[in-house]
Motif scaffolding. Structure first.
Motif, PDB file in Angstrom:
ATOM      1  N   GLY A  43       1.712  -4.618   3.878  1.00  0.00           N
ATOM      2  CA  GLY A  43       0.570  -5.368   4.116  1.00  0.00           C
ATOM      3  C   GLY A  43      -0.498  -5.147   3.055  1.00  0.00           C
ATOM      4  N   PHE A  44      -0.463  -3.899   2.320  1.00  0.00           N
ATOM      5  CA  PHE A  44      -1.153  -3.479   1.401  1.00  0.00           C
ATOM      6  C   PHE A  44      -0.657  -3.981  -0.102  1.00  0.00           C
ATOM      7  CE2 PHE A  44      -2.791  -0.424   4.470  1.00  0.00           C
ATOM      8  CZ  PHE A  44      -4.018  -0.710   4.416  1.00  0.00           C
ATOM      9  N   GLY A  45       0.613  -4.614   0.020  1.00  0.00           N
ATOM     10  CA  GLY A  45       1.039  -5.108  -1.377  1.00  0.00           C
ATOM     11  C   GLY A  45       1.865  -4.068  -2.038  1.00  0.00           C
ATOM     12  N   ILE A  46       2.274  -2.969  -1.303  1.00  0.00           N
ATOM     13  CA  ILE A  46       3.062  -1.959  -1.811  1.00  0.00           C
ATOM     14  C   ILE A  46       4.532  -1.936  -1.013  1.00  0.00           C
ATOM     15  CG2 ILE A  46       3.379   0.426  -1.884  1.00  0.00           C
ATOM     16  CD1 ILE A  46       0.631   0.985  -1.081  1.00  0.00           C
ATOM     17  N   SER A  62      -7.792  -1.090   9.060  1.00  0.00           N
ATOM     18  CA  SER A  62      -7.037  -2.311   9.188  1.00  0.00           C
ATOM     19  C   SER A  62      -5.831  -2.145  10.089  1.00  0.00           C
ATOM     20  CB  SER A  62      -6.785  -2.775   7.571  1.00  0.00           C
ATOM     21  OG  SER A  62      -5.618  -1.730   7.114  1.00  0.00           O
ATOM     22  N   MET A  63      -5.407  -3.441  10.294  1.00  0.00           N
ATOM     23  CA  MET A  63      -4.124  -3.270  11.106  1.00  0.00           C
ATOM     24  C   MET A  63      -3.097  -2.658  10.145  1.00  0.00           C
ATOM     25  SD  MET A  63      -2.893  -3.825  14.094  1.00  0.00           S
ATOM     26  CE  MET A  63      -4.110  -5.006  14.643  1.00  0.00           C
ATOM     27  N   ASP A  64      -3.012  -2.814   9.101  1.00  0.00           N
ATOM     28  CA  ASP A  64      -1.842  -2.262   8.298  1.00  0.00           C
ATOM     29  C   ASP A  64      -1.824  -0.597   8.188  1.00  0.00           C
ATOM     30  OD1 ASP A  64      -0.665  -4.576   7.571  1.00  0.00           O
ATOM     31  OD2 ASP A  64      -2.125  -5.034   6.041  1.00  0.00           O
ATOM     32  N   GLN A  69       9.633   1.889  10.113  1.00  0.00           N
ATOM     33  CA  GLN A  69       9.424   0.289  10.003  1.00  0.00           C
ATOM     34  C   GLN A  69       7.964   0.263  10.008  1.00  0.00           C
ATOM     35  OE1 GLN A  69      12.057  -2.230   9.483  1.00  0.00           O
ATOM     36  NE2 GLN A  69      10.156  -3.066   8.812  1.00  0.00           N
ATOM     37  N   PHE A  70       7.414   0.766  10.916  1.00  0.00           N
ATOM     38  CA  PHE A  70       5.851   0.601  11.060  1.00  0.00           C
ATOM     39  C   PHE A  70       5.150   1.123   9.592  1.00  0.00           C
ATOM     40  CE2 PHE A  70       5.112   1.389  15.904  1.00  0.00           C
ATOM     41  CZ  PHE A  70       5.765   0.445  16.106  1.00  0.00           C
TER      42      PHE A  70
END
Length: 209
Positions: free
Chosen positions: A204-207, A71-73, A196-197
């Motif tokens: 994005g994973f909700g963490i 995934s992009m995340d 930051q990345f």
């Protein structure tokens, strides 16, 4: 997409994301101690590799990452970790020490080459650039649109290459002490960018909300 305002908007977006003027000091820091010929080769190689990566993501888009289950995340997190390692090397001047050892052995041209990582990926073609390219591709309606986007991407890369080639003049203006200061400051900034990345990827994973 083939109309001039759309192309100008695409060029402006890519230019801001890649930021050739901002990458030039990073290029200087990563190639400190190299000859002009080595720097020129690395600059050209980095831009050629970046062009290839851009075209892959332009024409294949999310299918490339999706095909291998990334995934992009996840890409953001991996790029952040690798970039953080490079930032530490810049902060503690380990890259320069390794480069001087390699030069003494006559192998500097083959070792510690930053053209692919971190220059091409993820500094030039990072998550932001990849996402933008995929979005631009999604707006394309035909071959003419893809040709226009390709021209925009190549124009930004040409500007990036010219900025890299001007690095020796900038380095002479800064001097050795100035370069050491810039290298460490950029190491801090790269470390912050890497974090930051990672944070963006985790979010994005909700963490870490």
């Amino acid at each position: 997409m083939t109309d001039l305002p759309a192309l100008i908007a695409a060029f402006t977006t890519m230019f801001i994301i890649i930021d050739p003027p901002g990458l030039t000091p990073v290029f200087i820091a990563l190639t400190q101690g190299m000859t002009a010929a080595q720097r020129r080769a690395i600059a050209i190689r980095a831009c050629v590799v970046s062009a290839g990566l851009m075209l892959v993501f332009l024409f294949l888009g999310e299918a490339v990452l999706g095909f291998i289950g990334i995934s992009m995340d996840a890409f953001r997190i991996a790029g952040g970790v690798l970039l953080f390692i490079t930032a530490l090397d810049m902060l503690f001047q380990r890259r320069q020490a390794r480069r001087e050892d390699s030069a003494a052995e006559g192998q500097a041209e083959h070792e510690d080459d930053p053209s692919v990582f971190p220059l091409a990926l993820p500094l030039i073609v990072g998550p932001g650039a990849i996402t933008t390219i995929i979005l631009l591709a999604g707006e394309a309606q035909g071959a003419a649109d893809f040709a226009g986007i390709t021209a925009v991407l190549m124009a930004v890369l040409v500007i990036t290459l010219l900025a890299f080639l001007a690095a020796p003049a900038i380095e002479r203006a800064l001097g050795k002490i100035g370069l050491n200061i810039v290298t460490r400051v950029l190491g801090m900034l790269l470390a912050a960018l890497a974090v930051q990345f990672i944070l963006d990827g985790l979010q994005g994973f909700g963490i870490g909300g």
